[in-house]
Design an enzyme around this catalytic site. Sequence first.
Site, PDB file in Angstrom:
ATOM      1  N   ALA A 112      36.137  43.030  43.807  1.00 38.71           N
ATOM      2  CA  ALA A 112      34.994  42.277  43.301  1.00 38.71           C
ATOM      3  C   ALA A 112      34.765  41.141  44.290  1.00 38.71           C
ATOM      4  O   ALA A 112      35.724  40.579  44.824  1.00 38.71           O
ATOM      5  CB  ALA A 112      35.305  41.713  41.921  1.00 38.71           C
ATOM      6  N   HIS A 143      48.075  40.059  44.786  1.00 34.05           N
ATOM      7  CA  HIS A 143      47.280  39.078  45.542  1.00 34.05           C
ATOM      8  C   HIS A 143      48.176  37.995  46.147  1.00 34.05           C
ATOM      9  O   HIS A 143      49.192  37.614  45.554  1.00 34.05           O
ATOM     10  CB  HIS A 143      46.280  38.372  44.627  1.00 34.05           C
ATOM     11  CG  HIS A 143      45.282  39.285  43.999  1.00 34.05           C
ATOM     12  ND1 HIS A 143      45.531  39.953  42.823  1.00 34.05           N
ATOM     13  CD2 HIS A 143      44.035  39.646  44.386  1.00 34.05           C
ATOM     14  CE1 HIS A 143      44.477  40.691  42.506  1.00 34.05           C
ATOM     15  NE2 HIS A 143      43.553  40.530  43.436  1.00 34.05           N
ATOM     16  N   ASN A 152      28.939  38.508  41.382  1.00 35.72           N
ATOM     17  CA  ASN A 152      28.267  37.213  41.211  1.00 35.72           C
ATOM     18  C   ASN A 152      27.707  36.787  42.557  1.00 35.72           C
ATOM     19  O   ASN A 152      28.149  37.273  43.608  1.00 35.72           O
ATOM     20  CB  ASN A 152      29.261  36.151  40.702  1.00 35.72           C
ATOM     21  CG  ASN A 152      30.463  36.011  41.622  1.00 35.72           C
ATOM     22  OD1 ASN A 152      31.418  36.787  41.518  1.00 35.72           O
ATOM     23  ND2 ASN A 152      30.419  35.072  42.530  1.00 35.72           N
ATOM     24  N   TYR A 166      47.380  34.926  46.206  1.00 38.40           N
ATOM     25  CA  TYR A 166      47.317  33.712  45.376  1.00 38.40           C
ATOM     26  C   TYR A 166      48.310  33.727  44.215  1.00 38.40           C
ATOM     27  O   TYR A 166      48.561  32.699  43.598  1.00 38.40           O
ATOM     28  CB  TYR A 166      45.889  33.452  44.866  1.00 38.40           C
ATOM     29  CG  TYR A 166      45.316  34.507  43.953  1.00 38.40           C
ATOM     30  CD1 TYR A 166      45.787  34.694  42.651  1.00 38.40           C
ATOM     31  CD2 TYR A 166      44.274  35.319  44.390  1.00 38.40           C
ATOM     32  CE1 TYR A 166      45.256  35.661  41.824  1.00 38.40           C
ATOM     33  CE2 TYR A 166      43.728  36.284  43.564  1.00 38.40           C
ATOM     34  CZ  TYR A 166      44.232  36.451  42.279  1.00 38.40           C
ATOM     35  OH  TYR A 166      43.701  37.422  41.460  1.00 38.40           O
ATOM     36  N   GLU A 167      48.892  34.904  43.940  1.00 38.56           N
ATOM     37  CA  GLU A 167      49.943  34.964  42.922  1.00 38.56           C
ATOM     38  C   GLU A 167      51.249  34.413  43.478  1.00 38.56           C
ATOM     39  O   GLU A 167      52.242  34.300  42.760  1.00 38.56           O
ATOM     40  CB  GLU A 167      50.128  36.405  42.447  1.00 38.56           C
ATOM     41  CG  GLU A 167      48.910  36.942  41.705  1.00 38.56           C
ATOM     42  CD  GLU A 167      48.986  38.445  41.490  1.00 38.56           C
ATOM     43  OE1 GLU A 167      49.537  38.854  40.460  1.00 38.56           O
ATOM     44  OE2 GLU A 167      48.491  39.205  42.343  1.00 38.56           O
ATOM     45  N   SER A 213      39.578  44.221  40.690  1.00 45.76           N
ATOM     46  CA  SER A 213      39.093  43.669  39.422  1.00 45.76           C
ATOM     47  C   SER A 213      38.010  44.533  38.796  1.00 45.76           C
ATOM     48  O   SER A 213      36.955  44.741  39.393  1.00 45.76           O
ATOM     49  CB  SER A 213      38.489  42.279  39.646  1.00 45.76           C
ATOM     50  OG  SER A 213      39.465  41.366  39.998  1.00 45.76           O
ATOM     51  N   HIS A 226      44.082  43.064  36.079  1.00 43.35           N
ATOM     52  CA  HIS A 226      44.787  43.710  37.182  1.00 43.35           C
ATOM     53  C   HIS A 226      45.921  44.527  36.584  1.00 43.35           C
ATOM     54  O   HIS A 226      46.899  43.979  36.100  1.00 43.35           O
ATOM     55  CB  HIS A 226      45.336  42.669  38.165  1.00 43.35           C
ATOM     56  CG  HIS A 226      44.244  41.898  38.839  1.00 43.35           C
ATOM     57  ND1 HIS A 226      43.407  42.456  39.758  1.00 43.35           N
ATOM     58  CD2 HIS A 226      43.847  40.623  38.706  1.00 43.35           C
ATOM     59  CE1 HIS A 226      42.537  41.558  40.173  1.00 43.35           C
ATOM     60  NE2 HIS A 226      42.775  40.431  39.542  1.00 43.35           N
ATOM     61  N   MET A 241      39.094  37.427  47.421  1.00 47.74           N
ATOM     62  CA  MET A 241      40.480  36.951  47.531  1.00 47.74           C
ATOM     63  C   MET A 241      41.469  38.088  47.773  1.00 47.74           C
ATOM     64  O   MET A 241      42.652  37.971  47.435  1.00 47.74           O
ATOM     65  CB  MET A 241      40.866  36.223  46.235  1.00 47.74           C
ATOM     66  CG  MET A 241      39.900  35.131  45.827  1.00 47.74           C
ATOM     67  SD  MET A 241      40.308  34.537  44.176  1.00 47.74           S
ATOM     68  CE  MET A 241      38.845  33.561  43.802  1.00 47.74           C
ATOM     69  N   SER A 242      40.996  39.180  48.320  1.00 48.80           N
ATOM     70  CA  SER A 242      41.903  40.325  48.502  1.00 48.80           C
ATOM     71  C   SER A 242      41.535  41.094  49.766  1.00 48.80           C
ATOM     72  O   SER A 242      40.847  40.577  50.645  1.00 48.80           O
ATOM     73  CB  SER A 242      41.817  41.250  47.281  1.00 48.80           C
ATOM     74  OG  SER A 242      40.553  41.872  47.209  1.00 48.80           O
ATOM     75  N   HIS A 285      35.859  34.312  35.514  1.00 52.82           N
ATOM     76  CA  HIS A 285      36.571  35.579  35.771  1.00 52.82           C
ATOM     77  C   HIS A 285      36.183  36.659  34.766  1.00 52.82           C
ATOM     78  O   HIS A 285      36.066  37.836  35.120  1.00 52.82           O
ATOM     79  CB  HIS A 285      38.081  35.327  35.745  1.00 52.82           C
ATOM     80  CG  HIS A 285      38.909  36.534  36.095  1.00 52.82           C
ATOM     81  ND1 HIS A 285      38.804  37.184  37.315  1.00 52.82           N
ATOM     82  CD2 HIS A 285      39.839  37.222  35.397  1.00 52.82           C
ATOM     83  CE1 HIS A 285      39.639  38.214  37.336  1.00 52.82           C
ATOM     84  NE2 HIS A 285      40.277  38.261  36.182  1.00 52.82           N
TER      85      HIS A 285
HETATM   86  N1  HPA Z   1      34.590  34.267  45.352  1.00 55.92           N
HETATM   87  C1  HPA Z   1      35.826  34.756  45.569  1.00 55.92           C
HETATM   88  N2  HPA Z   1      36.299  35.829  44.975  1.00 55.92           N
HETATM   89  C2  HPA Z   1      35.495  36.475  44.124  1.00 55.92           C
HETATM   90  C3  HPA Z   1      34.195  36.029  43.838  1.00 55.92           C
HETATM   91  C4  HPA Z   1      33.723  34.848  44.484  1.00 55.92           C
HETATM   92  O1  HPA Z   1      32.585  34.392  44.295  1.00 55.92           O
HETATM   93  N3  HPA Z   1      33.671  36.896  42.937  1.00 55.92           N
HETATM   94  C5  HPA Z   1      34.614  37.835  42.683  1.00 55.92           C
HETATM   95  N4  HPA Z   1      35.727  37.582  43.410  1.00 55.92           N
END
Ligand code: HPA
Length: 282
Positions: A127, A97, A245, A99-100, A43, A75, A221-222, A257
């Site tokens: 990220a 991913h 974050n 989750y897709e 990301s 992406h 998530m990756s 996002h």
């Molecule tokens: N959690 C999960 N995936 C992420 C986050 C998060 O806080 N920030 C960027 N990808």
Amino acid sequence: MTPAGPSHVDPTDHPFDAAAASAARLAELTGVDHHDVAVVLGSGWKPAADRMGEVVAEIPMTELGGFPEASVAGHGSTVRSIRSGDRNVLAFMGRVHLYEGHHPNVVAHGVRTAVRAGARVVVLTNAAGGLRPDMTVGQPVLISDHINLTGRTPLLGTNDDRLGPRFPDLTDAYSPRLRDLARTVEPTLAEAVYMGLLGPAYETPAEVRMVAALGGELVGMSTVLETIAAAHAGAEVLALSLVTNLAAGLGQEALDHEDVLAVAATSAERMGTLIADVVGKI
Ligand code: HPA
């Protein structure tokens, strides 16, 4: 040259053959018969690719076969062959991913293709949410280890010995050598344990407390499945998270996002230089 149609070998059931077919197709379409290093840009990391060297070819990932259409904003769906010093770098401008809804072997297909194309080093970027009090938004962090809480693995099913061993050792999956190398380029780089979750919802504050209790310092998530596939194949992994974050419940802001992408974009060029410098030293 008249390119043949995309490979129809499905990585789900035939991960080795699919990777071999995609690697052959990659060589055909790029005219580059061997790639030394693979870089997966997560990301907001795409601008990093512009700092890595001369783009020799850029093609849609779907042209290689085995890759689904990308479904998430930010992406990308191309792969670049980049000449960086005397190295050929294969840069995936985005990733697949779990989750897709994709099978773990589809998630791992890029890494396996790169290994078939010759890559012995795989650089994974992402990220992530930061959990440690010393972490700040925009900070790059080396991944020292992971906890795979996705409940999935690209090693499920009958092992294909051509890919790697049945029970691979993950002790040094995040190569100590490459982490040392990265620190010679950027001595201030911190290290942390990345916890991979399925997503796509960001975590609840209670889940973030669980992540912390279990030893996770970054959450995302990756990456974890790609690392497993690379280690299985005997490739060295260097992984970098960009803290976009503070993990849910730790910061003041709601998680968004778009904000994650914006933070990543402001740091991506700096990260590209970092990766290019590391690649030059591998
Ligand atoms: N959690 C999960 N995936 C992420 C986050 C998060 O806080 N920030 C960027 N990808």
